[in-house]
Scaffold this motif. Structure first.
Motif, PDB file in Angstrom:
ATOM      1  N   LEU A 171      -1.059  -5.732   0.667  1.00 10.59           N
ATOM      2  CA  LEU A 171       0.228  -5.002   0.486  1.00 10.59           C
ATOM      3  C   LEU A 171      -0.165  -3.676   1.061  1.00 10.59           C
ATOM      4  O   LEU A 171       0.743  -2.957   1.629  1.00 10.59           O
ATOM      5  CB  LEU A 171       0.574  -4.878  -1.120  1.00 10.59           C
ATOM      6  CG  LEU A 171       1.665  -5.758  -1.653  1.00 10.59           C
ATOM      7  CD1 LEU A 171       1.163  -7.146  -1.338  1.00 10.59           C
ATOM      8  CD2 LEU A 171       1.895  -5.415  -2.883  1.00 10.59           C
ATOM      9  N   GLU A 172      -1.331  -3.054   0.918  1.00 12.69           N
ATOM     10  CA  GLU A 172      -1.549  -1.940   1.544  1.00 12.69           C
ATOM     11  C   GLU A 172      -1.507  -1.549   2.951  1.00 12.69           C
ATOM     12  O   GLU A 172      -1.765  -0.466   3.450  1.00 12.69           O
ATOM     13  CB  GLU A 172      -3.051  -1.380   1.031  1.00 12.69           C
ATOM     14  CG  GLU A 172      -4.270  -2.269   1.593  1.00 12.69           C
ATOM     15  CD  GLU A 172      -4.530  -3.227   0.502  1.00 12.69           C
ATOM     16  OE1 GLU A 172      -5.890  -3.826   0.407  1.00 12.69           O
ATOM     17  OE2 GLU A 172      -3.532  -3.862  -0.191  1.00 12.69           O
ATOM     18  N   HIS A 173      -1.463  -2.840   3.799  1.00 12.84           N
ATOM     19  CA  HIS A 173      -1.302  -2.870   5.136  1.00 12.84           C
ATOM     20  C   HIS A 173       0.051  -2.574   5.848  1.00 12.84           C
ATOM     21  O   HIS A 173       0.176  -2.680   6.869  1.00 12.84           O
ATOM     22  CB  HIS A 173      -1.992  -4.341   5.467  1.00 12.84           C
ATOM     23  CG  HIS A 173      -3.448  -4.374   5.678  1.00 12.84           C
ATOM     24  ND1 HIS A 173      -4.194  -3.840   6.268  1.00 12.84           N
ATOM     25  CD2 HIS A 173      -3.956  -4.719   4.558  1.00 12.84           C
ATOM     26  CE1 HIS A 173      -5.819  -4.187   6.196  1.00 12.84           C
ATOM     27  NE2 HIS A 173      -5.543  -4.625   4.809  1.00 12.84           N
ATOM     28  N   PHE A 174       1.006  -2.353   4.728  1.00 11.54           N
ATOM     29  CA  PHE A 174       2.433  -2.333   5.288  1.00 11.54           C
ATOM     30  C   PHE A 174       3.046  -1.215   4.639  1.00 11.54           C
ATOM     31  O   PHE A 174       2.701  -0.351   3.586  1.00 11.54           O
ATOM     32  CB  PHE A 174       3.181  -3.490   4.664  1.00 11.54           C
ATOM     33  CG  PHE A 174       2.810  -4.687   5.080  1.00 11.54           C
ATOM     34  CD1 PHE A 174       3.312  -5.159   6.473  1.00 11.54           C
ATOM     35  CD2 PHE A 174       1.958  -5.607   4.739  1.00 11.54           C
ATOM     36  CE1 PHE A 174       3.130  -6.260   7.028  1.00 11.54           C
ATOM     37  CE2 PHE A 174       1.678  -6.901   5.304  1.00 11.54           C
ATOM     38  CZ  PHE A 174       2.187  -7.140   6.180  1.00 11.54           C
ATOM     39  N   LEU A 221     -14.290   6.376  -0.565  1.00 11.62           N
ATOM     40  CA  LEU A 221     -12.819   6.601  -0.826  1.00 11.62           C
ATOM     41  C   LEU A 221     -11.939   6.424   0.340  1.00 11.62           C
ATOM     42  O   LEU A 221     -11.102   5.992   0.541  1.00 11.62           O
ATOM     43  CB  LEU A 221     -12.849   7.946  -1.515  1.00 11.62           C
ATOM     44  CG  LEU A 221     -11.261   8.363  -1.936  1.00 11.62           C
ATOM     45  CD1 LEU A 221     -10.908   7.366  -2.950  1.00 11.62           C
ATOM     46  CD2 LEU A 221     -11.450   9.733  -2.503  1.00 11.62           C
ATOM     47  N   ARG A 222     -12.602   7.271   1.339  1.00 11.63           N
ATOM     48  CA  ARG A 222     -11.888   7.267   2.864  1.00 11.63           C
ATOM     49  C   ARG A 222     -11.611   6.012   3.190  1.00 11.63           C
ATOM     50  O   ARG A 222     -10.686   5.562   3.505  1.00 11.63           O
ATOM     51  CB  ARG A 222     -12.568   8.441   3.934  1.00 11.63           C
ATOM     52  CG  ARG A 222     -11.880   8.251   5.272  1.00 11.63           C
ATOM     53  CD  ARG A 222     -12.541   8.736   6.289  1.00 11.63           C
ATOM     54  NE  ARG A 222     -13.888   7.591   6.386  1.00 11.63           N
ATOM     55  CZ  ARG A 222     -13.422   6.383   7.118  1.00 11.63           C
ATOM     56  NH1 ARG A 222     -12.200   6.021   7.393  1.00 11.63           N
ATOM     57  NH2 ARG A 222     -14.290   5.511   7.144  1.00 11.63           N
ATOM     58  N   GLU A 223     -12.684   5.256   3.491  1.00 13.45           N
ATOM     59  CA  GLU A 223     -12.725   3.645   3.880  1.00 13.45           C
ATOM     60  C   GLU A 223     -11.759   2.807   3.347  1.00 13.45           C
ATOM     61  O   GLU A 223     -10.740   2.099   3.658  1.00 13.45           O
ATOM     62  CB  GLU A 223     -13.893   3.196   4.228  1.00 13.45           C
ATOM     63  CG  GLU A 223     -14.081   1.660   4.672  1.00 13.45           C
ATOM     64  CD  GLU A 223     -15.434   1.392   5.049  1.00 13.45           C
ATOM     65  OE1 GLU A 223     -15.585  -0.102   5.019  1.00 13.45           O
ATOM     66  OE2 GLU A 223     -16.143   2.125   5.528  1.00 13.45           O
ATOM     67  N   THR A 228     -11.076   0.198   7.319  1.00 11.93           N
ATOM     68  CA  THR A 228     -12.198   0.576   8.310  1.00 11.93           C
ATOM     69  C   THR A 228     -11.617   0.888   9.534  1.00 11.93           C
ATOM     70  O   THR A 228     -12.472   1.453  10.476  1.00 11.93           O
ATOM     71  CB  THR A 228     -13.023  -0.513   8.375  1.00 11.93           C
ATOM     72  OG1 THR A 228     -12.364  -1.691   9.199  1.00 11.93           O
ATOM     73  CG2 THR A 228     -13.597  -1.000   7.131  1.00 11.93           C
ATOM     74  N   GLN A 229     -10.418   0.547  10.054  1.00  9.86           N
ATOM     75  CA  GLN A 229      -9.693   0.738  11.398  1.00  9.86           C
ATOM     76  C   GLN A 229     -10.472   0.364  12.785  1.00  9.86           C
ATOM     77  O   GLN A 229     -10.595   0.871  13.304  1.00  9.86           O
ATOM     78  CB  GLN A 229      -9.554   2.448  11.388  1.00  9.86           C
ATOM     79  CG  GLN A 229      -8.741   2.937  10.355  1.00  9.86           C
ATOM     80  CD  GLN A 229      -8.399   4.321  10.329  1.00  9.86           C
ATOM     81  OE1 GLN A 229      -8.774   4.958  11.484  1.00  9.86           O
ATOM     82  NE2 GLN A 229      -7.883   4.930   9.315  1.00  9.86           N
ATOM     83  N   GLU A 230     -11.304  -0.755  12.367  1.00  6.44           N
ATOM     84  CA  GLU A 230     -11.669  -1.345  13.534  1.00  6.44           C
ATOM     85  C   GLU A 230     -11.169  -2.253  14.252  1.00  6.44           C
ATOM     86  O   GLU A 230     -11.381  -2.590  15.446  1.00  6.44           O
ATOM     87  CB  GLU A 230     -12.971  -2.104  12.955  1.00  6.44           C
ATOM     88  CG  GLU A 230     -14.133  -1.369  12.098  1.00  6.44           C
ATOM     89  CD  GLU A 230     -15.167  -2.322  11.487  1.00  6.44           C
ATOM     90  OE1 GLU A 230     -15.104  -3.516  11.262  1.00  6.44           O
ATOM     91  OE2 GLU A 230     -16.277  -1.545  11.122  1.00  6.44           O
ATOM     92  N   TYR A 231      -9.999  -2.744  13.873  1.00  4.54           N
ATOM     93  CA  TYR A 231      -8.986  -3.381  14.706  1.00  4.54           C
ATOM     94  C   TYR A 231      -7.623  -3.116  14.239  1.00  4.54           C
ATOM     95  O   TYR A 231      -7.372  -2.406  13.054  1.00  4.54           O
ATOM     96  CB  TYR A 231      -9.324  -4.920  14.663  1.00  4.54           C
ATOM     97  CG  TYR A 231      -9.427  -5.519  13.297  1.00  4.54           C
ATOM     98  CD1 TYR A 231      -8.290  -6.107  12.920  1.00  4.54           C
ATOM     99  CD2 TYR A 231     -10.606  -5.346  12.448  1.00  4.54           C
ATOM    100  CE1 TYR A 231      -8.386  -6.689  11.493  1.00  4.54           C
ATOM    101  CE2 TYR A 231     -10.589  -6.119  11.237  1.00  4.54           C
ATOM    102  CZ  TYR A 231      -9.473  -6.840  10.789  1.00  4.54           C
ATOM    103  OH  TYR A 231      -9.466  -7.233   9.537  1.00  4.54           O
TER     104      TYR A 231
END
Length: 285
Positions: A171-174, A221-223, A228-231
């Motif tokens: 859910l957090e990806h939208f 907390l940030r990650e 992770t914003q790797e892809y």
């Protein structure tokens, strides 16, 4: 390297700048619409603040002021509604000639497992490399253990045919508006009467408390908050409290919403698990 990669490699430097230009034009449109509507809202708010001075000489100042404020508040709400709807349509509306995200054609790659489930279809959305026994594991990529290759926005199942939809850290990806107005109502519609929707998401309230108490580092907390914003698929758009997550499920028409867990540690993340049920009958109108 497969044949698709061989073909794409020489085309990528040519296509990428073209796609960036298209993306830039869309972003410019969004910025222009948002700016214009924000100016309208600011003007309304400014006029609202000036009402007392404008009505100083009015004999029935209190009544007139309350009436003006009600009308301006209603106008402000309408402007904000229009702004949100326009931006939503520009961002998530269906493109000409087909549905959004239609490039992935959903398909069942393990039909034997689906057949064995009978009427008790259980889906694990966004499974990735973490598959679950007893579920049809769904992912946009055909990885080992994946039973259904599909975009979670367009699943190859009919309405009211699924016994359970499970999602862990999906859910957090939208964005919030897409969840509220599109995805959660869509997933809810796939559930049979009495079917369950289960979601595991980061427990933002617990993590903030742990950070303040010095038991969680800022980098952790940030990650967990932003991914992770790797892809491309690993950016987080959202965070939830128990109250906001409950409200989202209830707005999607789910009932008997409850939390199975909260503050549960999973690696560097604290998570919570919520469940909601598709009503066995439509609520009275």
């Amino acid at each position: 390297m497969g044949w698709k990669q061989v073909v794409k490699a020489p085309l990528r430097p040519i296509v990428a700048p073209f796609l960036r230009r298209i993306d830039g034009r869309v972003r410019a449109q969004l910025a222009g619409v948002d700016a214009a509507l924000s100016v309208m809202r600011a003007e309304i708010d400014g006029f609202n603040r000036s009402i007392p001075a404008l009505l100083q000489s009015t004999p029935r100042e209190g009544t007139a002021e309350r009436s003006f404020r009600r009308e301006l508040d209603e106008l402000a709400r309408r402007v904000e509604f229009v702004r949100r709807e326009v931006l939503f349509e520009l961002r998530y509306g269906r493109p000409e000639g087909g549905a959004a995200h239609a490039e992935i054609v959903g398909r069942v790659v393990n039909p034997a497992k689906l057949h064995a489930m009978g009427d008790a279809i259980r889906l694990n959305l966004g499974a990735g490399h973490v598959t679950r026994a007893g579920y049809l594991n769904v992912d946009a990529r055909e990885l080992d253990g994946i039973d259904v290759v599909a975009d979670v926005r367009h699943l190859p199942f009919e309405k009211a045919t699924v016994a359970e939809i499970y999602s862990a850290h999906v859910l957090e990806h939208f964005p919030l508006e897409e969840l509220r107005t599109v995805l959660l109502p869509y997933w809810s519609s796939l559930l049979a009467a009495g079917g369950e929707f289960v979601a595991v998401v980061p427990d933002m309230e617990t993590m903030i408390s742990e950070y303040v108490a010095g038991r969680m580092s800022f980098e952790e907390l940030r990650e967990v908050t932003y991914g992770t914003q790797e892809y491309e698929g690993d950016f987080h758009y959202n965070g939830f409290s128990q109250a906001t997550l409950r409200a989202l499920l209830e707005t999607a028409g789910l009932t008997d919403v409850s939390f199975r867990a909260s503050g549960r540690r999973n690696g560097m993340c604290y998570e919570m698990e919520i469940v909601g049920v598709r009503p066995t009958a439509a609520p009275p109108g």
